[in-house]
Design a protein around this motif. Structure first.
Motif, PDB file in Angstrom:
ATOM      1  N   ASP A 166      13.288 -17.042 -52.695  1.00 18.18           N
ATOM      2  CA  ASP A 166      11.931 -16.602 -52.994  1.00 18.18           C
ATOM      3  C   ASP A 166      11.797 -16.508 -54.512  1.00 18.18           C
ATOM      4  O   ASP A 166      12.792 -16.365 -55.233  1.00 18.18           O
ATOM      5  CB  ASP A 166      11.651 -15.220 -52.399  1.00 18.18           C
ATOM      6  N   GLY A 167      10.573 -16.563 -54.990  1.00 19.14           N
ATOM      7  CA  GLY A 167      10.383 -16.435 -56.430  1.00 19.14           C
ATOM      8  C   GLY A 167       8.917 -16.522 -56.810  1.00 19.14           C
ATOM      9  O   GLY A 167       8.026 -16.587 -55.957  1.00 19.14           O
ATOM     10  N   SER A 168       8.678 -16.527 -58.124  1.00 23.02           N
ATOM     11  CA  SER A 168       7.313 -16.623 -58.631  1.00 23.02           C
ATOM     12  C   SER A 168       7.345 -17.184 -60.039  1.00 23.02           C
ATOM     13  O   SER A 168       8.336 -17.069 -60.759  1.00 23.02           O
ATOM     14  CB  SER A 168       6.636 -15.251 -58.618  1.00 23.02           C
ATOM     15  N   HIS A 169       6.252 -17.800 -60.430  1.00 24.38           N
ATOM     16  CA  HIS A 169       6.119 -18.322 -61.787  1.00 24.38           C
ATOM     17  C   HIS A 169       4.652 -18.593 -62.067  1.00 24.38           C
ATOM     18  O   HIS A 169       3.841 -18.763 -61.143  1.00 24.38           O
ATOM     19  CB  HIS A 169       6.943 -19.603 -61.987  1.00 24.38           C
ATOM     20  N   GLN A 170       4.294 -18.618 -63.345  1.00 25.02           N
ATOM     21  CA  GLN A 170       2.923 -18.948 -63.735  1.00 25.02           C
ATOM     22  C   GLN A 170       2.829 -20.438 -63.992  1.00 25.02           C
ATOM     23  O   GLN A 170       3.661 -21.020 -64.684  1.00 25.02           O
ATOM     24  CB  GLN A 170       2.499 -18.171 -64.984  1.00 25.02           C
ATOM     25  N   PHE A 171       1.792 -21.046 -63.423  1.00 24.03           N
ATOM     26  CA  PHE A 171       1.613 -22.483 -63.557  1.00 24.03           C
ATOM     27  C   PHE A 171       0.245 -22.738 -64.175  1.00 24.03           C
ATOM     28  O   PHE A 171      -0.777 -22.629 -63.504  1.00 24.03           O
ATOM     29  CB  PHE A 171       1.716 -23.152 -62.179  1.00 24.03           C
ATOM     30  N   ASP A 172       0.233 -23.034 -65.459  1.00 20.35           N
ATOM     31  CA  ASP A 172      -1.020 -23.314 -66.155  1.00 20.35           C
ATOM     32  C   ASP A 172      -1.324 -24.802 -66.044  1.00 20.35           C
ATOM     33  O   ASP A 172      -0.513 -25.646 -66.464  1.00 20.35           O
ATOM     34  CB  ASP A 172      -0.933 -22.909 -67.621  1.00 20.35           C
ATOM     35  N   PHE A 173      -2.481 -25.113 -65.491  1.00 17.39           N
ATOM     36  CA  PHE A 173      -2.825 -26.510 -65.255  1.00 17.39           C
ATOM     37  C   PHE A 173      -4.335 -26.648 -65.256  1.00 17.39           C
ATOM     38  O   PHE A 173      -5.054 -25.803 -64.723  1.00 17.39           O
ATOM     39  CB  PHE A 173      -2.235 -26.960 -63.909  1.00 17.39           C
ATOM     40  N   MET A 174      -4.813 -27.728 -65.858  1.00 18.34           N
ATOM     41  CA  MET A 174      -6.250 -27.983 -65.916  1.00 18.34           C
ATOM     42  C   MET A 174      -7.014 -26.797 -66.494  1.00 18.34           C
ATOM     43  O   MET A 174      -8.082 -26.420 -65.998  1.00 18.34           O
ATOM     44  CB  MET A 174      -6.796 -28.332 -64.527  1.00 18.34           C
ATOM     45  N   SER A 175      -6.446 -26.194 -67.518  1.00 15.45           N
ATOM     46  CA  SER A 175      -7.059 -25.062 -68.227  1.00 15.45           C
ATOM     47  C   SER A 175      -7.188 -23.822 -67.353  1.00 15.45           C
ATOM     48  O   SER A 175      -7.982 -22.919 -67.677  1.00 15.45           O
ATOM     49  CB  SER A 175      -8.446 -25.455 -68.774  1.00 15.45           C
ATOM     50  N   LYS A 176      -6.450 -23.748 -66.284  1.00 13.25           N
ATOM     51  CA  LYS A 176      -6.469 -22.590 -65.399  1.00 13.25           C
ATOM     52  C   LYS A 176      -5.070 -21.999 -65.295  1.00 13.25           C
ATOM     53  O   LYS A 176      -4.073 -22.716 -65.344  1.00 13.25           O
ATOM     54  CB  LYS A 176      -6.972 -22.964 -64.003  1.00 13.25           C
ATOM     55  N   ALA A 177      -5.016 -20.678 -65.125  1.00  8.72           N
ATOM     56  CA  ALA A 177      -3.742 -19.994 -64.918  1.00  8.72           C
ATOM     57  C   ALA A 177      -3.578 -19.723 -63.423  1.00  8.72           C
ATOM     58  O   ALA A 177      -4.416 -19.050 -62.818  1.00  8.72           O
ATOM     59  CB  ALA A 177      -3.701 -18.693 -65.699  1.00  8.72           C
ATOM     60  N   VAL A 178      -2.525 -20.262 -62.847  1.00  8.69           N
ATOM     61  CA  VAL A 178      -2.248 -20.080 -61.422  1.00  8.69           C
ATOM     62  C   VAL A 178      -0.985 -19.256 -61.287  1.00  8.69           C
ATOM     63  O   VAL A 178       0.062 -19.600 -61.854  1.00  8.69           O
ATOM     64  CB  VAL A 178      -2.068 -21.430 -60.698  1.00  8.69           C
ATOM     65  N   MET A 179      -1.069 -18.149 -60.548  1.00 10.11           N
ATOM     66  CA  MET A 179       0.107 -17.338 -60.273  1.00 10.11           C
ATOM     67  C   MET A 179       0.747 -17.861 -58.981  1.00 10.11           C
ATOM     68  O   MET A 179       0.129 -17.805 -57.917  1.00 10.11           O
ATOM     69  CB  MET A 179      -0.277 -15.874 -60.113  1.00 10.11           C
ATOM     70  N   LYS A 180       1.945 -18.366 -59.097  1.00 10.09           N
ATOM     71  CA  LYS A 180       2.612 -18.991 -57.952  1.00 10.09           C
ATOM     72  C   LYS A 180       3.655 -18.062 -57.368  1.00 10.09           C
ATOM     73  O   LYS A 180       4.498 -17.519 -58.072  1.00 10.09           O
ATOM     74  CB  LYS A 180       3.284 -20.297 -58.373  1.00 10.09           C
ATOM     75  N   TYR A 733      -6.854 -24.962 -55.344  1.00 12.79           N
ATOM     76  CA  TYR A 733      -7.011 -24.483 -56.714  1.00 12.79           C
ATOM     77  C   TYR A 733      -5.778 -24.882 -57.536  1.00 12.79           C
ATOM     78  O   TYR A 733      -4.652 -24.807 -57.031  1.00 12.79           O
ATOM     79  CB  TYR A 733      -7.149 -22.958 -56.688  1.00 12.79           C
ATOM     80  N   PRO A 734      -5.912 -25.379 -58.792  1.00 12.89           N
ATOM     81  CA  PRO A 734      -7.107 -25.430 -59.638  1.00 12.89           C
ATOM     82  C   PRO A 734      -7.892 -26.737 -59.556  1.00 12.89           C
ATOM     83  O   PRO A 734      -8.845 -26.928 -60.305  1.00 12.89           O
ATOM     84  CB  PRO A 734      -6.517 -25.262 -61.038  1.00 12.89           C
ATOM     85  N   PHE A 735      -7.483 -27.667 -58.672  1.00 13.17           N
ATOM     86  CA  PHE A 735      -8.224 -28.916 -58.530  1.00 13.17           C
ATOM     87  C   PHE A 735      -9.658 -28.652 -58.066  1.00 13.17           C
ATOM     88  O   PHE A 735     -10.535 -29.487 -58.225  1.00 13.17           O
ATOM     89  CB  PHE A 735      -7.515 -29.831 -57.533  1.00 13.17           C
TER      90      PHE A 735
END
Length: 915
Positions: A166-180, A733-735
């Protein structure tokens, strides 16, 4: 700029009173390659138009040169698209040694993409793929053991791991911040080594076995998986690596936003052993694999040893701009593992990328062999010869292949020195009189470049007015035909205006050719000054222009010697100069241009409905037309205004004809170049709505397909703006920010087709009958009145649903995600969760500032939860209401799909919770 040379010494039969500045003398300097021996000795002192016989000579002059350019174009095409012959035998019939076999890779690719199919993270196919890969790996281990039993010594140690984390990371893509967030994310790892000494450092080969929503993923990414398994087969039957171990990561979650690679590089016991990475990807189905990202000079040097090099630092620079809306696992290894490495991918024919057409039969013959032999050679060299300690991480390196035959690599420092030398060479040609640039000629070349880029936009506007946007889409080279004539018109129009009627045609030619040299040299200086590695491209143009001018100068001096003059060069351009200027420059640019078109044209089919794709292709085509053979601008002056005027008229007529014919006859899409349509059957458990959302990914026509959908469900579609309803497509999201929808209410259709009379006759929302819907609950709720902070544990359960997305607005203080809170103010958070098969829930501890202290503990957090159903994804099914009969909405969509459309389809449910 350079001053004109003194006039040539003429024989006595010519007038003796000549102007001292030949630039103001109108000499029709059609050189000895064009005119007869007698005519070459007679410069014509006249401002009159060329005689008819000279006009007739223009035709073969142009034809010979255009024919030469055509041959160069064909040679570049052959070099670019030639692939190695596929190999089917697992062992070399002569040596008996294991060899790379495309046939074996295709067996794996076919099984994964067709027998297993859509391998979405969290589905049964996800688990089936893991079982299949482990069986293949076990078989390879047994084959290696058999080799050992046959007496083969020194074979590598073979180890296997299965990582579930298990885990988590921030994925910034297409000018959006996605919390994964990810749960039960699975990786399969194999290591080949010579033992403890090799285990200190390792090269990592990475490929992902999962697929995206709309595709069985033959090339993306079953092909790299097959290549890696084949390399394991070969290397496990050869002597063990001499210096470094090799780790093969079969990662189970790239399409869910790179969760599995993050899990490995942050959690696995081998992560600290890895010092370099080779990432294998696919976004096309044909052509050579390309090196498109690199961040280490030693790794690039190693790539130079592959048998079929294909790559340029221009791809590295282009990818760094963010223009290409794609990303790979390479990002995780660099960001979290601080690794150096190479990112390699299949990219041609990406019309089929992320579609149902990405199957083994559409994978070009020779492509697996190309990727496989390159990767095997690279891995073997790194394992046996390179110290992986303290690899320098830098982008200050220039690299490119030359027609796929050999690879060139040097540092940016060396490039700077070379570029200074080229600048000095250009200045030297001016000093000796070989180059005679003027402000007028340099300005005309620059303006020709601008005109080449901007004039085709008129054609783009014409296509749009005729309702024929994107008619160039089905073949990459169509854009050259559709936008090319007006681009060439712009180039020649500027030269027509800039032609100096007071100077000879030869003087115009020479000053224009010199202007080309100077413009590229100036651009080279600017590019080098900002450290642009891609400026090597400008260096080539400056170099070849200088070489051509030096060649012309030598020819002019030879003619002067022959006529009795000493070391005097006339203001003429020998016909052969144009061939010298184009001989290497044109085919190399063409070779690069194929890569650019192969990448960009299919990409326009997935850049969003608001992207000005016609204008983009017009400008790119203009750049290609201008860069193909800049020397043609000088040749345009060879026969004066009259010939230039005829060329302009011909190009204008051709452009008009092409515009009308293409808009009337060319289809925008076809079976192998389809339109991408996204379909979501969204059931809102809060509002009770059951809606079908239809969206598309490009600005091409969509209304004909919407009309077909309306006919299927006997309901009128309404337009729904993505900007006004940003949560409609939260599942992707973020598409989602690019997706406007045409929405059809499916309630009437479902009631009309159900066999359950209760459902058919009920007035209750159909969503009330959905069982086991995803739920959010809050536990351990606490409120601190002194700080105004409310804390809770959010628990989500989603049996038989995958890819949950939670969105909420809050001023978050802290949470249990292993990610820094990105804002100290109120922020819109989107938290995406993905998990392996049977990952039916997750937990999030959360604290946030309450906005209204008077409300305090009752200031509940509003969370919208979206979850995707596990059905569908290639099996043409979706979860239906209990006892409802054959009412599958998606089933009807898939069954009636027109052949020019490819679908990304799924069913989702959405609910609003106040926690």
């Amino acid at each position: 700029m350079a001053q004109s040379d003194a006039p040539p010494v003429l024989k006595q039969r010519h007038p003796t009173h000549l102007p001292s500045d030949t630039s103001s003398t109108v000499l029709h300097d059609v050189d000895d390659d064009t005119l007869s021996h007698t005519e070459e000795k007679k410069p014509l002192l006249t401002n009159k138009p060329l005689p008819t016989r000279h006009l007739l000579k223009a035709a073969p002059t142009w034809l010979y040169y255009i024919g030469f350019l055509t041959l160069l174009f064909a040679a570049a095409f052959q070099a670019h698209y030639t692939l190695p012959a596929p190999v089917s035998e697992l062992y070399n019939p002569t040596t008996g040694q294991a060899q790379f076999a495309e046939g074996n890779v295709r067996r794996i690719v076919k099984h994964m993409s067709e027998q297993i199919g859509y391998r979405i993270v969290g589905t049964e196919q996800d688990l089936e793929t893991q079982t299949y890969l482990l069986a293949e790996i076990k078989s390879l281990e047994k084959q290696a053991e058999m080799q050992a039993l046959r007496g083969v010594d020194g074979l590598p140690k073979f180890e296997t791991w299965v990582q579930v984390a298990d885990g988590s990371h921030q994925f910034d893509f297409m000018s959006k911040a996605v919390m994964k967030m990810y749960t039960n994310m699975t990786n399969i790892i194999v290591r080949l080594s010579c033992g403890p000494e090799c285990d200190k450092n390792a090269i990592l080969l990475n490929g992902h076995y999962d697929t995206t929503l709309g595709s069985p993923g033959a090339v993306d990414d079953a092909l790299p998986i097959g290549v890696m398994l084949e390399i394991i087969r070969i290397m496990s039957q050869r002597p063990a690596p001499k210096m470094n171990s090799v780790i093969f990561l079969f990662n189970g979650g790239e399409e869910s936003l790179q969760d599995a690679s993050h899990s490995f590089i942050t959690n696995h016991e081998l992560k600290d052993k890895v010092k370099a990475v080779i990432n294998l990807e696919g976004c096309g189905t044909a052509g050579p694999e390309i090196l498109f990202q690199a961040n280490s000079r030693p790794m690039v040097e190693a790539y130079g040893r592959v048998p079929y090099p294909h790559g340029t630092v221009m791809g590295n620079d282009l990818f760094a701009t963010g223009v290409i809306l794609s990303d790979t696992d390479f990002r995780q290894f660099v960001e979290y593992g601080k690794l150096t490495g190479l990112d390699m991918a299949v990219y041609k024919n990406s019309y089929l990328y992320h579609t149902h057409l990405d199957v083994e039969e559409h994978t070009e013959q020779g492509l697996p062999q190309h990727m496989g032999e390159n990767t095997l050679a690279l891995t073997t060299y790194l394992a046996d010869n390179i110290s992986l300690e303290d690899l320098d991480k830098t982008s200050s390196v220039v690299y490119f292949d030359v027609f796929g035959l050999f690879f060139v690599m040097y540092s940016m420092k060396a490039a700077t020195i070379a570029h200074i030398a080229l600048g000095l060479l250009a200045l030297w040609t001016v000093v000796i009189g070989a180059s005679r640039p003027t402000f007028r000629s340099v300005g005309s070349v620059f303006c020709s470049c601008i005109a080449a880029l901007l004039m085709p936009i008129i054609t783009a506007s014409g296509l749009q007015m005729l309702g024929s946007s994107m008619v160039w889409f089905t073949h990459e080279w169509y854009s050259l035909v559709i936008f090319g004539p007006l681009s060439a018109f712009g180039i020649f129009l500027v030269q027509y205006v800039a032609h100096d009627s007071k100077a000879s045609h030869g003087a115009n030619e020479l000053s224009t050719l010199s202007g080309i040299q100077m413009l590229y040299t100036i651009a080279l200086v600017l590019g080098t000054s900002v450290g642009l590695a891609s400026s090597y491209f400008l260096a080539m143009y400056s170099l070849f222009a200088s070489i051509a001018l030096i060649y012309n100068h030598q020819r002019a001096q030879a003619r002067s010697h022959g006529s009795g003059a000493q070391n005097v060069a006339t203001a003429t351009v020998a016909y052969g100069t144009y061939f010298v200027a184009s001989a290497l420059q044109t085919p190399y640019f063409t070779y690069l241009a194929f890569s650019l078109l192969d990448l960009v044209v299919p990409l326009t089919g997935r850049t969003g409905v608001d992207a000005p794709v016609d204008n983009v292709m017009a400008v790119i085509t203009g750049f290609g037309i201008f860069s193909f053979s800049p020397a043609i601008m000088a040749l345009a002056h060879r026969f004066g205004h009259k010939v230039l005027k005829r060329i302009l008229v011909g190009l204008a007529v051709a452009q008009l004809a092409i515009l009308l014919i293409s808009s009337a006859t060319l289809p925008v899409y076809d079976i192998m170049h389809p339109k991408r349509v996204l379909i979501q059957h969204l059931r809102n458990l809060t509002s009770g709505e059951s809606l079908l959302h239809v969206a598309h990914a490009d600005p091409g026509p969509i209304l004909p397909y919407v009309a077909e959908v309306e006919a299927i469900f006997n309901a009128k579609a309404t337009f729904r703006s993505g900007s006004q309803h940003p949560d409609d497509w939260n599942s992707v999201y973020p598409f989602s920010q690019f997706l406007d929808s045409y929405v059809v209410d499916t309630t009437t259709y479902i009631r009309a087709h159900t066999t359950n009379k209760t459902i058919a006759n009920s007035d209750k929302p159909l969503t009330e009958l959905i069982e086991d819907a995803p739920k959010l609950v809050a536990e351990n709720i606490q409120y601190d009145s002194l700080t105004g902070i409310r804390s809770m544990t959010v628990l989500c359960t989603h049996p038989n649903y995958i890819w949950t997305v939670s969105s909420f607005d809050a001023n978050v203080v802290s949470w249990s995600l292993n990610i820094p809170v990105p804002s100290k103010e109120k922020f819109h958070y989107v938290v995406r969760n993905a998990g392996g098969y049977r990952s039916d829930g997750w937990r999030l501890d959360l604290s946030y500032h309450v906005e209204d202290a008077a409300v305090g503990a009752e200031d509940r957090l509003r969370v919208e939860l979206t979850a995707m159903e596990t059905e569908g994804f290639g099996k043409d099914t979706e979860r239906e209401l209990k006892g409802s009969g054959d009412i599958g909405v998606l089933r009807q969509i898939v069954k009636t799909r027109p052949n020019y459309v490819t679908l990304t389809y799924f069913s989702s449910v959405v609910s609003t919770f106040h926690l």
